[in-house]
Write an enzyme that holds these catalytic residues in place. Structure first.
Site, PDB file in Angstrom:
ATOM      1  CB  VAL A   1     -70.548  66.194  92.623  1.00  0.00           C
ATOM      2  CG1 VAL A   1     -71.737  66.958  92.035  1.00  0.00           C
ATOM      3  CG2 VAL A   1     -70.354  66.549  94.094  1.00  0.00           C
TER       4      VAL A   1
ATOM      5  CB  ILE B   1     -68.216  70.103  99.664  1.00  0.00           C
ATOM      6  CG1 ILE B   1     -69.008  70.116  98.357  1.00  0.00           C
ATOM      7  CG2 ILE B   1     -66.757  70.474  99.430  1.00  0.00           C
ATOM      8  CD1 ILE B   1     -69.094  71.482  97.709  1.00  0.00           C
ATOM      9  CB  SER B   2     -69.117  64.991  97.379  1.00  0.00           C
ATOM     10  OG  SER B   2     -69.968  64.408  98.326  1.00  0.00           O
ATOM     11  CD  GLN B   3     -63.401  62.313  95.738  1.00  0.00           C
ATOM     12  OE1 GLN B   3     -63.255  62.099  96.932  1.00  0.00           O
ATOM     13  NE2 GLN B   3     -62.718  61.690  94.812  1.00  0.00           N
ATOM     14  N   PRO B   4     -65.416  66.699  93.402  1.00  0.00           N
ATOM     15  CG  PRO B   4     -64.449  68.578  92.400  1.00  0.00           C
ATOM     16  CD  PRO B   4     -64.264  67.604  93.535  1.00  0.00           C
TER      17      PRO B   4
END
Length: 177
Positions: free
Chosen positions: A20, A14-17
Site C-alpha cells: 500500500v 488486503i494488500s500488505q502495508p
C-alpha cells in the site's frame, strides 16, 4: 500488524502495508488530484488516498465489501471518497479524466478503458501480468520521451506483485486513441 496480505473474505486479501505504501508513493498523489482506485476492498487504500488527494473515486466489484467499505470510510470522516459497486475494468467514465489511477488487483493486461480515463500527464500504478501472481526479476525503468505511455517500474521476486506505471506525456495526448 504483520507485513503480509491478510484475508478479507470472498477469496480476496488486503494488500500488505508495504505494498500500500509503495503503490501510494509511486502514484505521487498531489493535493488537487482526482484519483480513481480500482478494488476498494476494505477501504484501506482509499482512506490513505483520501488524506492526500482532493477527490477519490473507488470501484469495488463485490457488493458486500463495497457496502462495508462505504460505512468504514464514512465513519472515518473520508468525505472526499465516492464509491460505487461495479466492474473496475470499465473504470468510472462519468468522472474522467483522472490525474491518477491505482489498481489494487492484478489483471493480465492493463484495461484500455482505464488508460483512456487517465489525463495527459497523469500516472497509473497497476500490478499486471502473470508475474504479479508468481514473482519475477527486479527491474526499474523511468519515463522517457519516446512516446510509449506504459513503463514497467518495479518487478520483484516473491509472491506479490509486478508494478507497472503508465505515464502520459503532459499535453501530448500520446497513447491509445
Amino acid at each position: 500488524m504483520p507485513n503480509i496480505p491478510l484475508p478479507i473474505g470472498f477469496e480476496k486479501t488486503i494488500s500488505q502495508p508495504f505494498i500500500v505504501a509503495l503503490m501510494t508513493d509511486l502514484l505521487d498523489v498531489m493535493a488537487d488530484d482526482s484519483v480513481l482506485e480500482i478494488g476498494t476492498g476494505l477501504g484501506y487504500q482509499a482512506a490513505v488516498l483520501a488524506q492526500l488527494a482532493r477527490k477519490v473515486y473507488s470501484v469495488e466489484i463485490i457488493e458486500e465489501l463495497g457496502q462495508k467499505a462505504k460505512q468504514r470510510l464514512r465513519q472515518q470522516g473520508c468525505s472526499n471518497v465516492e464509491l460505487k459497486i461495479a466492474n473496475g475494468y470499465h473504470g468510472w467514465p462519468e468522472h474522467a479524466p483522472f490525474d491518477k489511477v491505482i489498481v489494487t488487483a492484478a489483471p493480465d493486461l492493463i484495461p484500455l478503458p482505464l488508460i483512456h480515463q487517465l489525463k495527459a500527464g497523469g500516472k497509473m500504478v497497476i500490478p499486471v501480468g502473470a508475474a504479479a501472481h508468481s514473482g519475477g526479476e527486479t527491474r526499474q525503468r523511468q519515463n522517457d520521451d519516446e512516446g510509449d505511455p506504459v513503463r514497467p517500474v518495479l518487478s520483484t521476486r516473491g509472491e506479490w506483485i509486478r508494478l507497472v506505471i503508465s505515464w502520459w506525456r503532459i499535453g501530448s495526448g500520446a497513447g491509445p486513441q
